[in-house]
Design an enzyme around this catalytic site. Structure first.
Site, PDB file in Angstrom:
ATOM      1  N   HIS A 131     -59.604  93.979  -9.112  1.00 41.46           N
ATOM      2  CA  HIS A 131     -59.693  93.556  -7.710  1.00 41.46           C
ATOM      3  C   HIS A 131     -60.398  94.672  -6.947  1.00 41.46           C
ATOM      4  O   HIS A 131     -60.334  95.840  -7.306  1.00 41.46           O
ATOM      5  CB  HIS A 131     -58.277  93.336  -7.176  1.00 41.46           C
ATOM      6  N   ASP A 208     -51.886  98.154 -11.347  1.00 38.38           N
ATOM      7  CA  ASP A 208     -51.887  97.202 -10.253  1.00 38.38           C
ATOM      8  C   ASP A 208     -51.098  95.995 -10.734  1.00 38.38           C
ATOM      9  O   ASP A 208     -51.595  95.193 -11.534  1.00 38.38           O
ATOM     10  CB  ASP A 208     -53.333  96.829  -9.903  1.00 38.38           C
ATOM     11  N   GLN A 211     -50.383  90.882  -9.419  1.00 32.71           N
ATOM     12  CA  GLN A 211     -50.372  89.550 -10.018  1.00 32.71           C
ATOM     13  C   GLN A 211     -49.360  89.424 -11.151  1.00 32.71           C
ATOM     14  O   GLN A 211     -49.189  88.333 -11.703  1.00 32.71           O
ATOM     15  CB  GLN A 211     -51.768  89.215 -10.549  1.00 32.71           C
ATOM     16  N   LYS A 234     -46.980  88.326  -2.690  1.00 36.57           N
ATOM     17  CA  LYS A 234     -47.284  87.639  -3.944  1.00 36.57           C
ATOM     18  C   LYS A 234     -46.027  87.464  -4.793  1.00 36.57           C
ATOM     19  O   LYS A 234     -46.092  86.981  -5.932  1.00 36.57           O
ATOM     20  CB  LYS A 234     -48.349  88.411  -4.721  1.00 36.57           C
ATOM     21  N   CYS A 372     -62.263  88.489  -4.615  1.00 34.23           N
ATOM     22  CA  CYS A 372     -62.280  89.957  -4.522  1.00 34.23           C
ATOM     23  C   CYS A 372     -62.485  90.610  -5.878  1.00 34.23           C
ATOM     24  O   CYS A 372     -61.977  91.700  -6.148  1.00 34.23           O
ATOM     25  CB  CYS A 372     -61.004  90.485  -3.855  1.00 34.23           C
TER      26      CYS A 372
END
Length: 414
Positions: A131, A208, A211, A234, A372
């Site tokens: 991202h 990260d 997700q 999220k 993104c």
């Protein structure tokens, strides 16, 4: 569709789960809403909405400063949320820093490395599926320090080329920062292996997990990861709140990200001494209500069980892929063996945005564009994708509506 016992319970509970999300009861353009944009943000259960309403109606006050009752109640709720998040990811509470979200958390770490660690000729490794929020902060840091940003390539299936990654590791690398799950393709990266390979050469790793958090159980101590970031919105929580997990030794080492109240021990005009982590990184009045909402969100997800959520979504993803494959001319962007949460596709020569508009007219919310991840789309030579991203409140009826909607869109655009 065959399911295990744990999965079967969620299939049976679908109506109850969906009823906890008020927004799903509405219609859009005259059709019942089908919400398949969970990679952008998830919807919120009643328990999260209620927790935030209770804060503002019953004990709204600033934290860490007041001796009066409301301030004490607000402080207790805010710090209880930190403990809830820490338990959710398998961390100690003092290793959890509240941030504005994943982007803010990555920038916090990048700022610290830029100030105190990166030097000319050093390297930072990211991947081709990142991202923008895990690309741009490291570009800025590397440009300022004349360091090099290296990129792990991916295969045509959307998986990391791990042999290349191994060859990239050397003493000049000061950090590896990669997505656990691709927000565009749903690829689940082998993060345990990445961490172990990097640590063999003394290189710290940041994940990260934006997700991953709503789909995959996170145990940071078992992973031995150095930093991990996630966003509340999220994970069935509010926007404007997220966390940075950092090993205690790293949080002690990094300099403050911002200056202000609540992150200090003592201030004079000549010198300031800072609080211990995590408050060292939480300058000013924090997002109190949002943190409480995040605590409620992880409590909701924990009660349902991330293992069970992931197993259910795996079955639903397989169903969705099988149904979408039947659409003439449809091709998937990213077909990794291990995937979670997101399905990206194109149909013939139709532009993804055109498909998205026609789906919206049928009450179906998907995301279109490059998500993104513009360098990733450049890698595949495409302008973007249609992305259907799943959550535990989605069901086979949602998938059937999506397939029907894509058929209709392609016919109209044909």
């Amino acid at each position: 569709m065959e399911t295990t016992t744990a999965e079967h319970i969620i299939w049976q509970e679908q109506d109850l789960i969906r009823n906890e999300f008020p927004i799903l009861k509405q219609t859009v353009n005259g059709r019942p809403l089908v919400y398949l944009d969970n990679g952008a943000t998830t919807q919120k259960p009643v328990s999260v909405i209620r927790s935030m309403q209770e804060y503002y109606t019953m004990y709204n006050s600033n934290v860490h400063r007041g001796v009066h009752t409301l301030s004490q109640q607000a402080t207790a709720a805010y710090e209880a949320a930190r403990h809830q998040v820490a338990a959710f990811i398998g961390a100690h509470h003092h290793e959890v820093v509240f941030t504005k979200g994943t982007t803010d958390a990555i920038n916090l770490v990048a700022n610290g490395f830029r100030k105190d660690i990166l030097k000319e000729g050093d390297e930072v490794i990211i991947s081709a599926m990142e991202h923008h929020s895990n690309i741009v902060p490291w570009q800025l840091a590397c440009e300022e320090k004349n360091a090099k940003l290296k990129v792990i390539p991916i295969t045509d299936k959307g998986e990391l080329e791990m042999d290349v990654f191994r060859s990239m590791l050397n003493p000049r690398v000061k950090l590896v920062s990669v997505a656990w799950v691709s927000n565009t393709m749903g690829t689940v990266n082998p993060v345990k292996e990445i961490i172990e390979l990097a640590h063999e050469q003394g290189i710290p790793v940041m994940l990260d997990a934006a997700q991953a958090a709503a789909h995959i159980p996170i145990r940071v101590h078992e992973l031995d990861v150095d930093f991990l970031a996630l966003s509340g919105h999220k994970l069935f929580g509010p926007t404007g709140i997220g966390i940075l997990y950092g090993k205690e030794s790293w949080l002690d080492k990094l300099p403050p990200y911002q200056g202000g109240g609540d992150m200090i021990k003592h201030v004079t005009f000549e010198k300031t001494t800072y609080s211990e982590p995590p408050l060292k990184f939480e300058a000013g009045t924090p997002a109190i209500c949002e943190a409480i909402g995040l605590g409620a969100a992880v409590a909701w997800a924990s009660k349902l069980g991330i293992h069970r959520i992931g197993a259910y979504e795996h079955q639903l993803t397989e169903y969705a892929i099988a149904q979408l494959k039947a659409i003439p001319g449809l091709r998937f962007i990213g077909e990794a063996e291990h995937r979670s949460g997101a399905i990206s596709f194109l149909v013939g020569d139709t532009h993804p945005s055109d498909v998205g508009v026609l789906l919206d007219q049928q009450g179906i919310a998907v995301r279109t564009g490059h998500h993104c991840t513009q360098p990733l789309c450049d890698r595949f030579g495409i302008p973007g994708t249609v992305r259907a991203s799943l959550a535990v409140y989605n069901n086979t009826e949602d998938i059937d509506r999506l397939v029907e909607g894509v058929h209709k869109a392609v016919t109209l655009l044909g």
